[in-house]
Design an enzyme around this catalytic site. Structure first.
Site, PDB file in Angstrom:
ATOM      1  N   GLU A 210     -24.748 -94.231  82.126  1.00 12.25           N
ATOM      2  CA  GLU A 210     -24.714 -94.747  83.512  1.00 12.25           C
ATOM      3  C   GLU A 210     -26.117 -94.807  84.133  1.00 12.25           C
ATOM      4  O   GLU A 210     -26.349 -94.281  85.225  1.00 12.25           O
ATOM      5  CB  GLU A 210     -23.773 -93.907  84.379  1.00 12.25           C
ATOM      6  CG  GLU A 210     -22.336 -94.019  83.937  1.00 12.25           C
ATOM      7  CD  GLU A 210     -21.317 -93.415  84.891  1.00 12.25           C
ATOM      8  OE1 GLU A 210     -21.707 -92.677  85.812  1.00 12.25           O
ATOM      9  OE2 GLU A 210     -20.109 -93.689  84.712  1.00 12.25           O
ATOM     10  N   GLU A 329     -15.479 -94.703  79.267  1.00 12.67           N
ATOM     11  CA  GLU A 329     -14.942 -93.821  80.308  1.00 12.67           C
ATOM     12  C   GLU A 329     -13.894 -94.602  81.075  1.00 12.67           C
ATOM     13  O   GLU A 329     -14.225 -95.611  81.707  1.00 12.67           O
ATOM     14  CB  GLU A 329     -16.039 -93.339  81.265  1.00 12.67           C
ATOM     15  CG  GLU A 329     -16.975 -92.323  80.648  1.00 12.67           C
ATOM     16  CD  GLU A 329     -17.909 -91.689  81.683  1.00 12.67           C
ATOM     17  OE1 GLU A 329     -17.496 -91.521  82.849  1.00 12.67           O
ATOM     18  OE2 GLU A 329     -19.048 -91.366  81.309  1.00 12.67           O
TER      19      GLU A 329
END
Ligand code: AHR
Length: 540
Positions: A210, A329
């Site tokens: 991320e 995710e």
């Protein structure tokens, strides 16, 4: 579809807006549907309608050094079920029951300040470190070698992430050498000196985590990250060209840089990487179940957008290879947010605090089922995915410190998909009545996909009836599956959308029903209870 403006003819029925198409209202069985039968779902299963052979890694999961995932989760020496390495066997049993082919590790946000050297060697000599992502203390009792050993016991491969937040190419290559090189170099010999003779042979590596998120330690612009990912990937593939590398996509679709982030990053790193990552978490903050369950349509749209973005860059670069998607995710995550903020703000730096311990309810299990269906519908490009996470932290498996491991509601759709969703995904050519919700239009009342296990010669239909008021009959033309019969129809349903499980009581559990399916002349009629997850297994 996310709501923009409404189009088409709609008729208002209590609680729902039903879109009606007169042509579609003749059933497979040749009769006109009466006005009472406005809701319908029809599919056609044909061996030629193949989406793709499913990569089993689509049923992956994730263990981060976060909260009680590791300490008190997979690892708890002293617990009655602990093995000689301190791993809880009750947890391992549940992981093996699901069948988790790959587990991402060690983060997540954690990885962006991870010093892997601290996590190897004699345990007594390992330093305790400040863990910046979750404001905890990392004792480094479990590290790279212990996790590799746990994964072997769990029957899973490791998907290892490298730190591209506070570190870079050098640390990534050293870790790779430590993990995978057989012997005779600084880091491979270091591993051997740590008592691990055989290399771990980890094939899938995530290039950071991320990196678009301002919350990430060492957050970067797309250009900065794309360059670093490219150079890191290039160096890692010098060590082993057979590695599969995952570059960070956007953290979610609400990021201001989405989806330009993916385009820029891929323009820099296209040749070095094999996958782009996608992450998404949904919640039901407005207590609007219909809208909550429609969010898998957002996931569908997200996947389509990223495929288009990858293919745009492919065309621009005149490239030959396709970039695959790693949805590494995904889950429901919102229940414990306030408590977590409070813990991190007011009680930082403890070891294994209770963080992200969302207590899942029945409707969460339905959305997890819908998200699994969505992943399978895109299994030609989504080759890996990780339910985030696996134990205690937004997880299907929970542990009691002085008690057993137990199954959350979301355990079940995940188990069913992993167990029965191996083989070839079939496009069921779904036609379903639809409704609108607060944020979405044209939401199908039924969502479904089918998987043909060509080894066992069985077909499994996964279907969710997202109508909250009515049962809907799913009509399936079984065409090329002549001679099949219904082996089993498993359902997850509950009168209470907010029913939960606990160590003491399992209120949301699947059951096998025997009165809902009729199969005649290759035409199947299956009753899908209102708000239900269904696994209809067919075979000879
Ligand atoms: O899974 C929990 C966290 O969610 C991960 O650490 C991070 O990557 C994401 O924001």
């Amino acid at each position: 579809m996310r709501k923009t403006k409404k189009i088409g003819l709609t008729f208002l029925f209590p609680g729902n807006i039903i879109k009606s198409n007169p042509v579609e209202r003749i059933s497979f069985f040749g009769r006109m549907e009466s006005p009472m039968e406005q809701k319908y779902a029809r599919i056609t299963l044909d061996k030629d309608f193949q989406i793709s052979r499913i990569d089993k890694r689509i049923y992956g999961s994730f263990i981060e050094h976060l909260g009680r995932a590791v300490y008190g989760g997979i690892y708890q020496p002293g617990h009655p079920s602990a093995d000689e390495e301190g791993f809880r066997k009750d947890v391992l049993d549940l992981v093996r029951e699901i069948g988790v082919p790959i587990v991402r590790y060690p983060g997540g946000n954690f990885v962006s300040n991870f010093y892997w050297e601290d996590s190897v060697g004699p345990v007594a000599e390992r330093p305790r470190r400040l863990e910046l992502a979750w404001r905890s203390t990392e004792p480094n009792l479990v590290g790279v070698n212990e996790f590799a050993s746990w994964s072997k016991k769990a029957g899973s491969q490791v998907m290892m992430a490298v730190n591209l937040g506070t570190r870079g190419i050098e640390a990534a290559c050293n870790l790779l050498e430590y993990c995978n090189h057989p012997a005779g170099t600084k880091y491979s010999d270091l591993r051997i000196s740590h008592g691990v003779k055989d290399p771990h042979n980890i094939k899938v590596w995530c290039l950071g985590n991320e990196m678009d998120g301002p919350w990430q330690t060492g957050h970067k612009t797309a250009q900065e990250y794309g360059r670093l990912a490219d150079e890191t990937g290039k160096a890692m593939k010098q060590i082993d060209p057979s590695l599969e590398l995952v570059v960070c996509g956007s953290s979610n679709t609400n990021m201001p840089t989405y989806p330009q982030w993916e385009a820029t990053v891929l323009e820099e790193a296209y040749d070095s990487v094999d996958f782009v990552s996608l992450h998404t978490y949904y919640g039901n903050r407005f207590h609007d179940t219909a809208n909550f369950l429609a969010q898998s349509d957002d996931m569908d749209h997200f996947i389509k957008t990223i495929i288009s973005t990858c293919d745009f860059v492919k065309a621009k670069r005149r490239a030959k290879k396709d970039i695959m998607l790693s949805f590494d995710e995904w889950n429901v995550w919102f229940h414990a947010n306030e408590a977590d903020d409070d813990t991190m703000k007011n009680r930082p730096w403890s070891v294994a605090p209770h963080l992200l311990e969302d207590h899942y309810d029945f409707e969460d299990a339905l959305l997890v089922g819908l998200m699994l269906i969505t992943l399978l519908k895109h299994s030609d490009r989504v080759r890996m995915a990780c339910l985030a996470q696996l134990v205690n932290v937004i997880a299907p498996i929970m542990t009691e410190e002085n008690g057993p491991a137990w199954k959350q509601t979301i355990f079940y759709p995940y188990l069913h998909a992993s167990k029965y969703g191996r083989g070839i995904a079939l496009n069921p050519a779904l036609r379903s009545s639809k409704h609108d919700t607060r944020d979405f239009t044209d939401v199908t009342d039924v969502e479904t996909v089918a998987v043909w296990d060509d080894q066992k010669d069985q077909v499994t239909i996964f279907a969710v009836n997202r109508d909250l008021e009515e049962d809907i009959t799913l009509e399936a033309d079984l065409r090329s599956f002549a001679g099949y019969r219904v082996l089993e129809h498993i359902v997850l349903e509950n009168g209470d959308m907010n029913a939960t499980n606990s160590a003491e009581s399992q209120n949301v559990v699947p059951k096998v029903v025997s009165d809902r399916d009729q199969l005649q002349d290759g035409l199947l009629q299956s009753r899908l209870g209102k708000a239900s997850w269904n696994v209809i297994r067919l075979g000879k």
